[in-house]
Design a protein around this motif. Structure first.
Motif, mmCIF file in Angstrom:
data_model
loop_
_atom_site.group_PDB
_atom_site.id
_atom_site.type_symbol
_atom_site.label_atom_id
_atom_site.label_comp_id
_atom_site.label_asym_id
_atom_site.label_seq_id
_atom_site.Cartn_x
_atom_site.Cartn_y
_atom_site.Cartn_z
ATOM 1 N N MET A 87 22.019 35.660 -9.228
ATOM 2 C CA MET A 87 20.575 35.461 -9.287
ATOM 3 C C MET A 87 20.257 34.263 -10.158
ATOM 4 S SD MET A 87 19.538 39.474 -9.640
ATOM 5 C CE MET A 87 20.957 39.816 -10.690
ATOM 6 N N ALA A 88 19.879 33.162 -9.521
ATOM 7 C CA ALA A 88 19.689 31.901 -10.215
ATOM 8 C C ALA A 88 18.614 31.973 -11.285
ATOM 9 C CB ALA A 88 19.338 30.795 -9.209
ATOM 10 N N GLN A 89 17.616 32.850 -11.111
ATOM 11 C CA GLN A 89 16.524 32.871 -12.091
ATOM 12 C C GLN A 89 17.011 33.241 -13.480
ATOM 13 O OE1 GLN A 89 16.787 34.879 -9.459
ATOM 14 N NE2 GLN A 89 15.995 36.953 -9.816
ATOM 15 N N PHE A 90 18.082 34.044 -13.571
ATOM 16 C CA PHE A 90 18.600 34.414 -14.883
ATOM 17 C C PHE A 90 19.302 33.251 -15.563
ATOM 18 C CE2 PHE A 90 18.570 38.728 -12.857
ATOM 19 C CZ PHE A 90 17.548 39.239 -13.647
ATOM 20 N N ALA A 91 19.824 32.331 -14.766
ATOM 21 C CA ALA A 91 20.533 31.182 -15.334
ATOM 22 C C ALA A 91 19.585 30.161 -15.941
ATOM 23 C CB ALA A 91 21.394 30.515 -14.253
ATOM 24 N N LEU A 92 18.297 30.267 -15.623
ATOM 25 C CA LEU A 92 17.346 29.290 -16.125
ATOM 26 C C LEU A 92 17.178 29.367 -17.637
ATOM 27 C CD1 LEU A 92 14.641 29.477 -13.314
ATOM 28 C CD2 LEU A 92 16.453 27.793 -13.607
ATOM 29 N N ASP A 93 17.601 30.487 -18.243
ATOM 30 C CA ASP A 93 17.568 30.588 -19.704
ATOM 31 C C ASP A 93 18.759 29.886 -20.347
ATOM 32 O OD1 ASP A 93 15.213 32.022 -19.873
ATOM 33 O OD2 ASP A 93 16.218 33.953 -19.634
ATOM 34 N N GLY A 94 19.579 29.257 -19.510
ATOM 35 C CA GLY A 94 20.789 28.619 -20.027
ATOM 36 C C GLY A 94 20.531 27.496 -21.007
ATOM 37 N N TYR A 95 19.340 26.874 -20.932
ATOM 38 C CA TYR A 95 19.057 25.787 -21.870
ATOM 39 C C TYR A 95 19.077 26.272 -23.317
ATOM 40 C CZ TYR A 95 14.308 27.556 -22.615
ATOM 41 O OH TYR A 95 13.246 28.342 -22.968
ATOM 42 N N THR A 96 18.831 27.576 -23.534
ATOM 43 C CA THR A 96 18.813 28.104 -24.911
ATOM 44 C C THR A 96 20.202 28.114 -25.529
ATOM 45 O OG1 THR A 96 19.088 30.423 -24.212
ATOM 46 C CG2 THR A 96 16.832 29.571 -24.369
ATOM 47 N N VAL A 97 21.226 28.036 -24.701
ATOM 48 C CA VAL A 97 22.601 27.995 -25.207
ATOM 49 C C VAL A 97 23.294 26.699 -24.786
ATOM 50 C CG1 VAL A 97 22.952 30.472 -25.454
ATOM 51 C CG2 VAL A 97 23.322 29.410 -23.218
ATOM 52 N N ASN A 98 22.474 25.701 -24.420
ATOM 53 C CA ASN A 98 22.994 24.376 -24.083
ATOM 54 C C ASN A 98 24.005 24.435 -22.934
ATOM 55 O OD1 ASN A 98 23.127 21.601 -24.346
ATOM 56 N ND2 ASN A 98 24.753 21.660 -25.879
ATOM 57 N N ALA A 99 23.663 25.212 -21.900
ATOM 58 C CA ALA A 99 24.514 25.252 -20.708
ATOM 59 C C ALA A 99 24.321 23.969 -19.907
ATOM 60 C CB ALA A 99 24.168 26.458 -19.848
ATOM 61 N N MET A 100 25.390 23.461 -19.335
ATOM 62 C CA MET A 100 25.287 22.236 -18.550
ATOM 63 C C MET A 100 24.717 22.505 -17.171
ATOM 64 S SD MET A 100 28.188 19.432 -17.447
ATOM 65 C CE MET A 100 27.892 18.409 -18.889
ATOM 66 N N ASP A 101 25.079 23.632 -16.559
ATOM 67 C CA ASP A 101 24.688 23.854 -15.170
ATOM 68 C C ASP A 101 24.915 25.313 -14.811
ATOM 69 O OD1 ASP A 101 23.859 23.143 -12.553
ATOM 70 O OD2 ASP A 101 24.884 21.219 -12.753
ATOM 71 N N PHE A 102 24.611 25.660 -13.559
ATOM 72 C CA PHE A 102 24.938 27.003 -13.075
ATOM 73 C C PHE A 102 25.344 26.939 -11.610
ATOM 74 C CE2 PHE A 102 20.449 26.582 -12.118
ATOM 75 C CZ PHE A 102 20.310 27.191 -10.865
ATOM 76 N N ILE A 103 26.114 27.921 -11.190
ATOM 77 C CA ILE A 103 26.580 28.044 -9.809
ATOM 78 C C ILE A 103 26.148 29.408 -9.294
ATOM 79 C CG2 ILE A 103 28.620 28.197 -8.324
ATOM 80 C CD1 ILE A 103 30.071 26.410 -10.374
ATOM 81 N N VAL A 104 25.566 29.414 -8.092
ATOM 82 C CA VAL A 104 25.134 30.666 -7.485
ATOM 83 C C VAL A 104 26.244 31.194 -6.576
ATOM 84 C CG1 VAL A 104 23.410 31.764 -6.002
ATOM 85 C CG2 VAL A 104 22.717 29.973 -7.595
ATOM 86 N N LYS A 105 26.536 32.489 -6.726
ATOM 87 C CA LYS A 105 27.516 33.126 -5.849
ATOM 88 C C LYS A 105 26.891 33.365 -4.472
ATOM 89 C CE LYS A 105 29.651 35.807 -9.616
ATOM 90 N NZ LYS A 105 29.969 37.160 -10.081
ATOM 91 N N PRO A 106 27.713 33.394 -3.420
ATOM 92 C CA PRO A 106 29.141 33.066 -3.401
ATOM 93 C C PRO A 106 29.362 31.564 -3.607
ATOM 94 C CG PRO A 106 28.353 33.398 -1.166
ATOM 95 C CD PRO A 106 27.214 33.767 -2.074
ATOM 96 N N VAL A 107 30.467 31.235 -4.248
ATOM 97 C CA VAL A 107 30.759 29.848 -4.592
ATOM 98 C C VAL A 107 30.969 29.022 -3.325
ATOM 99 C CG1 VAL A 107 32.416 28.304 -5.699
ATOM 100 C CG2 VAL A 107 31.753 30.448 -6.811
ATOM 101 N N VAL A 108 30.231 27.927 -3.215
ATOM 102 C CA VAL A 108 30.393 26.968 -2.124
ATOM 103 C C VAL A 108 31.126 25.761 -2.700
ATOM 104 C CG1 VAL A 108 29.209 25.468 -0.477
ATOM 105 C CG2 VAL A 108 28.288 27.757 -0.986
ATOM 106 N N TYR A 109 32.244 25.407 -2.100
ATOM 107 C CA TYR A 109 33.110 24.401 -2.711
ATOM 108 C C TYR A 109 32.405 23.073 -2.969
ATOM 109 C CZ TYR A 109 36.641 20.982 -3.677
ATOM 110 O OH TYR A 109 37.341 19.965 -4.269
ATOM 111 N N ASN A 110 31.697 22.548 -1.983
ATOM 112 C CA ASN A 110 31.058 21.242 -2.160
ATOM 113 C C ASN A 110 30.064 21.262 -3.316
ATOM 114 O OD1 ASN A 110 32.500 20.091 -0.083
ATOM 115 N ND2 ASN A 110 30.909 20.422 1.454
ATOM 116 N N ASN A 111 29.377 22.372 -3.494
ATOM 117 C CA ASN A 111 28.440 22.509 -4.597
ATOM 118 C C ASN A 111 29.191 22.532 -5.936
ATOM 119 O OD1 ASN A 111 25.912 22.989 -5.895
ATOM 120 N ND2 ASN A 111 26.428 25.157 -6.018
ATOM 121 N N LEU A 112 30.280 23.300 -5.970
ATOM 122 C CA LEU A 112 31.069 23.368 -7.195
ATOM 123 C C LEU A 112 31.649 22.006 -7.555
ATOM 124 C CD1 LEU A 112 33.395 25.927 -8.640
ATOM 125 C CD2 LEU A 112 34.437 23.747 -8.058
#
Length: 235
Positions: A87-112
């Motif tokens: 669920m991508a919406q939960f990853a949006l809080d990643g800026y609070t821990v200085n996350a560089m990015d997020f990947i949504v499952k299932p992993v798509v190779y070109n995106n990764l």
């Protein structure tokens, strides 16, 4: 050699991610050493700050990924952190821990692979600059990636690094020009900040690697623009 940790409790998801990361690393002309952890506490309790990239699932047993990431940041400010989630919406809080990015499952190779290109470029830049600082005890060699911020006072520069404080003589303006390509920016006339370590902006204050620095009125707009540019493409 890239040292990579995958914190993921689902065996199949961890295997798919591991295979995709290995493929991307190989195509980028790098080699890798990858470790998989199915429990965040096991990963954190034995953590040593020698990883280049951490892939962190957000839904983990015993501790969610955001809380695990906060604990990770208390041990390592510099490692590249990428969230993995259903669920991508939960990853949006990643800026609070200085996350560089997020990947949504299932992993798509070109995106990764796009994420890996960005991460490897970032790592290469962080490794690239070594500063030789002349201090009272002699010469100190410090990586730009380990500098949280630099303070100037009475013609003395204090380098606040992840390993302690180094005091030396020098010009903050000259240092600013040298470190600009590594995303350092002034928040006021006294402080030159490594934007990698900014975790919060609140009420004209910048929270930088555990310290609170004042953002001057005249520097607020250019500092916020520099931070926005730094975070472009990041969570």
């Amino acid at each position: 050699m890239l040292r990579i940790a995958i914190v993921e409790d689902e065996v199949k998801d961890a295997a798919v991610l591991c295979d995709s990361v290995k493929r991307a690393v190989s195509e980028l002309g790098e080699t890798s050493e990858i470790e998989i952890f199915d429990k965040p506490l096991v990963f954190l309790d034995n953590y040593k700050p020698d990883y280049d990239i951490v892939f962190m699932d957000i839904e983990l047993p015993g501790m969610n990924g955001l809380e695990a990431a906060r604990r990770l940041r208390s041990k390592d400010d510099g490692v590249v952190l990428i969230f993995v989630t259903n669920m991508a919406q939960f990853a949006l809080d990643g800026y609070t821990v200085n996350a560089m990015d997020f990947i949504v499952k299932p992993v798509v190779y070109n995106n990764l692979k796009v994420k890996m290109v960005r991460a490897v470029k970032h790592i290469d830049m962080r490794r690239g600059e070594k500063l030789v600082i002349q201090c009272k005890t002699g010469a100190c060699v410090v990586s730009a990636s380990r500098i949280k911020y630099v303070e100037v006072m009475n013609h003395k520069l204090s380098f606040y690094t992840t390993d302690g404080v180094i005091v030396a003589s020098g010009s903050l303006s000259k240092l600013e020009a040298k470190l600009a390509k590594y995303d350092f920016s002034r928040c006021n006339n006294c402080y030159l900040v490594n934007l990698d370590f900014v975790t919060e902006i609140n009420d004209h204050k910048a929270y930088v690697g555990g310290d609170v620095l004042t953002i001057s009125r005249s520097r607020m707009k250019p500092f916020m623009k520099a931070l926005a540019d730094h975070l472009r493409g990041v969570i």
